[in-house]
Scaffold this active site. Structure first.
Site, mmCIF file in Angstrom:
data_model
loop_
_atom_site.group_PDB
_atom_site.id
_atom_site.type_symbol
_atom_site.label_atom_id
_atom_site.label_comp_id
_atom_site.label_asym_id
_atom_site.label_seq_id
_atom_site.Cartn_x
_atom_site.Cartn_y
_atom_site.Cartn_z
ATOM 1 N N ASP A 14 -4.396 -0.325 -0.824
ATOM 2 C CA ASP A 14 -4.934 -1.247 0.175
ATOM 3 C C ASP A 14 -3.840 -1.564 1.179
ATOM 4 O O ASP A 14 -2.733 -1.957 0.796
ATOM 5 C CB ASP A 14 -5.403 -2.545 -0.477
ATOM 6 C CG ASP A 14 -6.568 -2.335 -1.438
ATOM 7 O OD1 ASP A 14 -7.060 -1.193 -1.544
ATOM 8 O OD2 ASP A 14 -6.977 -3.315 -2.080
ATOM 9 N N ASP A 134 -20.212 -5.379 -2.364
ATOM 10 C CA ASP A 134 -19.324 -6.413 -2.868
ATOM 11 C C ASP A 134 -20.184 -7.630 -3.174
ATOM 12 O O ASP A 134 -20.935 -8.096 -2.309
ATOM 13 C CB ASP A 134 -18.268 -6.764 -1.831
ATOM 14 C CG ASP A 134 -17.490 -5.537 -1.362
ATOM 15 O OD1 ASP A 134 -17.383 -4.577 -2.143
ATOM 16 O OD2 ASP A 134 -16.999 -5.546 -0.225
#
Length: 243
Positions: A14, A134
């Site tokens: 990330d 998500d």
């Protein structure tokens, strides 16, 4: 990456401001930094990674990709399949990345706001779209996990499967980045509702968590903080599910 022949443990890289970071529950300001993205990618390859999960966090929050140089360097460095998310808002964005060497693009907000984008990209590049669902409190959230989308993960997954999605990336925001364990029931529900692979993400802290997600039917798991914090090695995690 059109299929997962065996359960995969996929390291996360990330990126924020050109560095590898891990956030707690996706909130800016909670990040811990872990250095250069290319160094991280090389490390995971050296440890046996069979795929890499790349995220442009600036893109996810700002709506446009901001770590392009770092991502290009990673793509030039690695020889395993990559999946990339964060700030991909149009079909042209996605196709550009696929033609630059990304194997799969991960769509979150764009797919929620315009489901047909999944079909549009899939027609041009089959098996190339992973839809990121998500979930927070059982609801799909978008815009960097800041807004509810008013739909359950199962309902969303069924919709995207029909539109040609190659896989679902399911992140449980309630446990993301906290190293406190996983919630397997939402993963199991998704696996039972769809015929496409479900990639699990969020909360993995132990080898038992990895095994639990495999037992729940996930095709793969993305692991970030636990690997960067040395809770276990990538080889140990893969061995835990290969036996």
């Amino acid at each position: 990456m059109s299929a997962f022949p065996a359960f995969q443990v996929i390291p996360a890289v990330d990126m924020q401001d050109g560095e590898v970071v891990q956030l707690v529950q996706g909130e800016r300001g909670t990040e811990k930094t872990y250095g250069d993205p290319v160094d991280a990618a090389r490390r995971w390859l050296d440890e046996g990674a069979e795929a890499l999960h790349l995220v442009d966090l600036d893109g996810a929050f700002e709506g446009q990709r901001a770590n392009g140089d770092a991502i290009d360097e990673v793509l030039e460095t690695v020889d395993v399949p990559t999946q990339l998310g964060g700030g991909i808002r149009t079909a042209d964005d996605a196709v550009d990345l696929l033609e630059r060497g990304v194997d799969r693009v991960i769509l979150g907000t764009a797919a929620v706001e315009n489901p047909e984008i999944v079909a549009e990209i899939s027609e041009r590049h089959p098996d190339s779209v992973v839809v990121s669902l998500d979930a927070k409190d059982g609801e799909v959230v978008v815009e960097g996990w800041t807004e509810g989308a008013g739909i359950s993960p199962v309902d969303a997954a069924e919709r995207y499967e029909e539109l040609g999605a190659a896989a679902i990336l399911f992140t449980n925001v309630d446990v993301e980045g906290q190293l406190e364990g996983v919630a397997t029931e939402p993963v199991r529900e998704l696996v039972e509702a769809t015929d496409i692979p479900v990639i699990a993400s969020g909360g993995v802290a132990t080898l038992e968590d990895v095994q639990a997600l495999e037992a729940a039917g996930a095709a793969a798991v993305v692991v970030g903080s636990a690997l960067y914090e040395g809770r276990f090695s990538l080889a140990d995690a893969q061995n835990a599910v290969d036996g």
